[in-house]
Design a protein around this motif. Structure first.
Motif, short mmCIF file in Angstrom:
data_model
loop_
_atom_site.label_atom_id
_atom_site.label_comp_id
_atom_site.label_asym_id
_atom_site.label_seq_id
_atom_site.Cartn_x
_atom_site.Cartn_y
_atom_site.Cartn_z
N SER A 85 18.38 5.40 36.33
CA SER A 85 17.60 5.10 35.13
C SER A 85 17.10 3.66 35.09
CB SER A 85 18.45 5.35 33.86
OG SER A 85 18.77 6.71 33.73
N SER A 88 12.89 13.44 33.84
CA SER A 88 11.99 13.41 32.68
C SER A 88 12.71 12.97 31.42
CB SER A 88 11.37 14.80 32.46
OG SER A 88 10.63 15.20 33.58
N TYR A 144 13.47 8.16 30.63
CA TYR A 144 12.43 7.21 30.24
C TYR A 144 12.94 6.40 29.06
CZ TYR A 144 7.54 5.76 29.46
OH TYR A 144 6.37 5.04 29.33
N ALA A 169 10.05 9.92 35.20
CA ALA A 169 10.00 8.54 34.69
C ALA A 169 9.53 7.53 35.72
CB ALA A 169 11.37 8.16 34.13
N CYS A 216 5.83 7.30 35.60
CA CYS A 216 5.38 6.69 34.34
C CYS A 216 5.57 5.18 34.37
CB CYS A 216 6.13 7.30 33.16
SG CYS A 216 5.67 9.00 32.80
N TYR A 217 6.70 4.73 34.90
CA TYR A 217 6.94 3.28 35.00
C TYR A 217 5.93 2.62 35.94
CZ TYR A 217 11.49 3.79 32.66
OH TYR A 217 12.49 4.03 31.74
N CYS A 245 8.49 -1.96 30.26
CA CYS A 245 8.90 -1.04 29.19
C CYS A 245 8.22 -1.37 27.87
CB CYS A 245 10.41 -1.07 29.01
SG CYS A 245 11.27 0.08 30.09
#
Length: 941
Positions: A669, A871, A874, A885, A888-889, A941
């Motif tokens: 994570s 998923s 995030y 994730a 997306c990052y 973030c």
């Protein structure tokens, strides 16, 4: 706004010819075959509860697989009337007209064979033409201004008067030469799982046949989508831009056989109608006097208009330098015999000509520039109010945030509405009647394809005090919960660029909310307001002056700067502020522009702040206990890769390549980002391995590998899982044999001999496969659809044990992601669809995952569960996201650091010149590196 489908990109190029003879002056060259190829599907998953679904694929039947398509190369040459000059025809519209006339004129010479034309250089027939090389002469007639009339000087005739136009013939030479055979049989073999080279060629031919049918109906063609000129499909989104709803169609080879993927598609067009109304809307002008004519000239160039007085179409090449009532042109006058033979002219204004000689009333355009619809050396001026924009003209510039929001709001469709629109279109277009498809015995079904889906169980999460958190319907919250590892914020400040925000109230509420979430936040050291005299200064100056105050008022470097921006979207302060704080000072910063401060807003804000400062909001329960399958025992690094490109038509702006890598193994994570610029519009990442002249490696992979080693107690990754976003099927081989090679070289450059095992997965969101539940009005699970499915299984039990009713319902809601790995997937390759998010608005679009290589050796269930779990990690959100994730990052990192570049230097005023610059002709501006104090943080973030 509109982006090309990942599945479309592979299907748009004309097929390459296959020359049978190598020219004598060309040396043959040995080309190394690709080192790696895409793996076959090892099997299908079995985890989860089965659920019946529908997909927007329509079954295609092929009666005769022995037919052969013949590809021919077409060259169209324009033969000048006055000389032997020949020019290649580049206009697709002209090409279609020429070939239509060719078929009408020379049908017998073509043996009556119909053909499909791709609009460029290739045509296709079923069976061969009489000869391999054919030449034809085609004559097209078009209406032109007659010489010697007033219209020759720029003014077209009006209805009600004798036309001063004549028919002019244009002669074209058409050369058709044989290129290749494309047997339909290879498609049937590919559908059985055999690896066939020609299968993509066949699918492309079938797609071209459908495109030609749409072109014959007068549709606008955009890649593999087509759009009718029907006002019922138009939706105004502001700024003179209209969204036009149409359809995407593409043939797909699937596990269940050949299918036609049909979906609703949207493109942007210029709002048809009076030109003056378009300009007012485009520039948000209250009246014509407020129009910026310099911008208007740039915007209108190459647009097509139709005149009110003559009902003719013209293309705009520019605008007059003077207003209509001051723009003169030489008008020929008649002699005593009533002819123009003497060549006598008189200078007259455009306004006077139309009002006095043509009896056309002009009410408001006398003081406005005219449109020039002639040629560079022979201008043809028309008053603005006589011209209207022709329909179906594409708008290709980037949409504003307001336009994007309006588009999303007005174009979304509920699942049942989408099903109805797509199935109705299949019935109305009657594809079975297409002659070329009928010649091959191809027929297309009218019903959606039934598929079997599986609903996976949502992963359990751990939050503060090691409490369990069970997502329901793909969502969870932090009500009465604390963050898993909250940070402590002792030195921070608030800076305010907005005159509307009460920062004192904001800071107090943030402290209170932080206390509830386990974050101890001291009072801010200071609240800094922007000095009023700088509010009209440039963004860079405003940021510099604010940092002067920060240095003066703070004793040292703060842990956090909370920055209040004046605008919520696209603030021009954002880029300079981020660059200054992250690159020059190394201070984590959170930008906000609050409109409503409540608990939910503050909680979401704290999730971002906690992640940036090194805290963790939640973890997967299996991650918290170090029990992630195939990862817990072997040091494993997870990468997310994405490339962000500039706005459409802006080839002067470099692309931004971003890669995020996991850190602190065995966690999955926490991530760190590395970002680089590269050549404009280049999708393959160029700097994964970047050796310098001194022998050092300045590439992305080295940066992430070293960070993994340092954050994972000196462990080196023995396994690397790569998630790649944004590449099409035609680029898969480049990912395997270019990008993966760079990663391996970067690892070897560090002195390592044992290469990690790689699993490479491409994730696509921009595709056209949609999934619907069979017999239900809502989106596919998570949530309610699965509840409805299970209700009937438990109804008797619930009636007999009412005390357990709530418990059963809760268990049903736990189920989350839906996965499909049969029927509509590839017949050979390893791919599957997954929908992890809850589709609350419109129709859910599943992510399409392609596994290119899997040296680690995941089982289908283990890999699908891992992707589903990713998923839920995030840190910015309390909902499952639509794609893993890490991707997306990577997208966030590319977006944020892209703001570092001074794109104001690439202003819109210079875009017309710079966009013509070829890639590589100018040096690529490099991104400033992050300060060491924030380089390893989750700043994105």
């Amino acid at each position: 706004m509109e982006k090309a489908s990942s599945e479309e990109k592979a299907d748009l190029r004309p097929l390459p010819p296959s020359p049978s003879v190598i020219p004598p002056n060309v040396k043959s060259e040995c080309v190394d075959p690709p080192k790696r190829s895409i793996i076959r599907r090892p099997g299908v998953g079995t985890a989860g509860r089965c659920i019946p679904l529908l997909a927007n694929h329509f079954k295609v039947s092929v009666e005769s697989s022995n037919e052969i398509f013949y590809q021919y190369t077409v060259q169209l040459l324009h033969v000048s009337i006055c000389s032997e000059d020949k020019r290649t025809i580049e206009s697709k519209g002209s090409g279609r007209k020429i070939l239509d006339k060719l078929y009408q004129t020379y049908s017998s010479e073509l043996a009556g064979k119909r053909f499909a034309y791709d609009g460029e250089k290739s045509l296709y027939t079923v069976g061969p033409l009489p000869q391999n090389n054919l030449e034809f002469t085609v004559v097209l007639e078009e209406s032109v201004a007659k010489r010697g009339s007033p219209s020759h000087n720029g003014i077209p005739s009006s209805p009600g008067k004798r036309s001063k136009r004549s028919l002019q013939s244009k002669t074209f030479k058409v050369e058709i030469s044989y290129a290749a055979k494309i047997p339909l049989k290879s498609l049937s073999l590919a559908l059985k799982g055999a690896e066939q080279e020609k299968v993509q060629d066949i699918l492309r031919v079938l797609d071209i046949i459908l495109r030609q049918q749409a072109a014959n109906r007068g549709c606008l063609l955009v890649r593999q989508s087509f759009f009718h000129d029907d006002s019922r499909n138009f939706t105004d989104i502001g700024g003179g831009v209209t969204s036009c709803r149409g359809f995407h169609s593409s043939f797909r080879s699937t596990h269940g056989g050949l299918s036609l993927n049909m979906d609703v598609s949207t493109t942007m067009i210029l709002t048809p109608g009076p030109v003056i109304e378009f300009l007012k809307a485009n520039q948000n002008a209250r009246d014509p006097r407020s129009i910026d004519w310099v911008k208007a000239k740039r915007m209108l160039k190459n647009m097509r208009v139709k005149t009110r007085h003559s009902n003719m179409e013209f293309k705009i090449i520019g605008m007059s330098d003077k207003p209509c009532n001051q723009q003169f042109f030489p008008m020929k006058v008649k002699n005593a015999s009533g002819t123009y033979d003497d060549g006598e002219t008189v200078e007259i204004t455009v306004y006077e000509y139309f009002t006095k000689h043509r009896n056309v009333e002009l009410t408001y355009s006398a003081y406005m520039p005219c449109l020039n619809v002639g040629k560079p050396k022979r201008p043809n001026y028309l008053p603005l109010e006589l011209c209207s924009l022709v329909s179906l003209q594409r708008y290709t510039k980037a949409l504003s945030s307001v336009q994007r929001a309006s588009l999303v709001e007005k174009s979304r469709q509920k699942p049942q509405e989408r099903i109805r629109v797509v199935t109705d279109s299949m019935r109305s277009y009657r594809y079975d009647e297409e002659p070329l498809l009928a010649a091959c015995g191809i027929s297309i079904g009218k019903q959606l394809t039934q598929v079997d889906g599986r609903v996976l169980e949502a992963p359990k999460l751990k939050v503060g005090n090691s409490k369990d958190c069970i997502p329901r319907n793909g969502k969870w919250n932090f009500n009465n919960k604390q963050l898993l590892t909250p940070t402590r914020i002792e030195r921070w400040a608030v800076v305010n660029f907005s005159a509307r925000c009460d920062t004192s109230y904001l800071s107090r509420e943030l402290i209170t909310c932080g206390r509830d979430k386990g974050i101890h936040i001291e009072r801010p050291h200071t609240l800094i307001e922007e000095e009023s005299q700088y509010r009209r200064a440039s963004p860079a100056v405003r940021v510099e002056k604010m940092f002067e105050q920060i240095r003066a008022k703070l004793p040292g470097s703060p842990q956090l700067l909370l920055c209040v921006l004046p605008e919520r979207k696209n603030s021009n302060i954002y880029g300079p502020w981020k660059k200054k704080s992250l690159s020059e000072y190394g201070i984590p910063t959170q930008c906000i522009s609050p409109t409503k401060i409540n608990n939910q807003y503050l909680t979401n804000l704290l999730l971002k702040i906690n992640s940036k400062l090194g805290g963790t909001n939640s973890l997967l329960a299996i991650e918290h206990a170090s029990r992630v399958p195939l990862i817990k025992d072997t040091p494993t690094m997870i990468l997310g890769m994405d490339v962000s490109h500039g706005s459409p038509g802006r080839s002067d702006i470099p692309s931004i390549a971003a890669v995020v890598g996991s850190r602190c193994w065995p966690l999955i994570s926490r991530y760190r980002a590395a970002v680089r610029t590269q050549s404009s519009k280049v999708e393959m990442i160029e700097s994964l391995f970047k050796p310098l002249a001194n022998g050092e490696d300045d590439g992305i992979m080295r940066e992430l590998l070293v960070d993994f080693f340092q954050s994972s107690n000196g462990r080196k990754p023995a396994q690397i899982i790569v998630f790649r976003d944004g590449v099409s099927e035609s680029q898969f081989s480049q990912v395997l044999n270019n990008e993966l090679d760079q990663m391996i070289k970067a690892y070897q450059h560090l002195g390592e001999v044992d290469i990690p095992k790689f699993t490479v997965i491409v994730a696509q969101k921009n595709h056209h496969t949609k999934l619907f539940q069979a017999g239900g009005p809502e989106n596919i699970p998570p949530g309610l659809p699965f509840l409805l499915l299970c209700y009937f299984h438990f109804i008797d039990f619930m009636l007999s044990e009412p005390s357990l009713c709530v418990r059963v319902c809760a268990c049903v809601f736990v189920s989350a992601g839906t996965v499909v790995d049969t029927t509509v997937v590839h017949p050979r390759n390893y791919d599957f669809y997954m929908c992890a998010q809850a589709g609350m608005i419109g129709t859910s679009r599943p992510a399409h995952y392609h596994v290119l290589v899997d040296e680690i050796g995941f089982s289908p269930d283990d890999l699908q569960n891992l992707i589903h779990s990713l998923s839920y990690v995030y840190q910015r959100s309390t909902t499952a996201i639509s794609i893993v994730a890490p991707i997306c990052y990577a997208h966030l990192a590319a977006q944020q650091l892209g703001q570092f570049l001074k794109f104001e230097e690439y202003s819109e005023t210079s875009s017309g010149q710079r966009s013509l610059t070829s890639v590589g002709s100018a040096p690529i501006p490099q991104l400033p590196r992050l300060h060491k104090d924030v380089a390893s943080s989750m700043f994105f973030c």
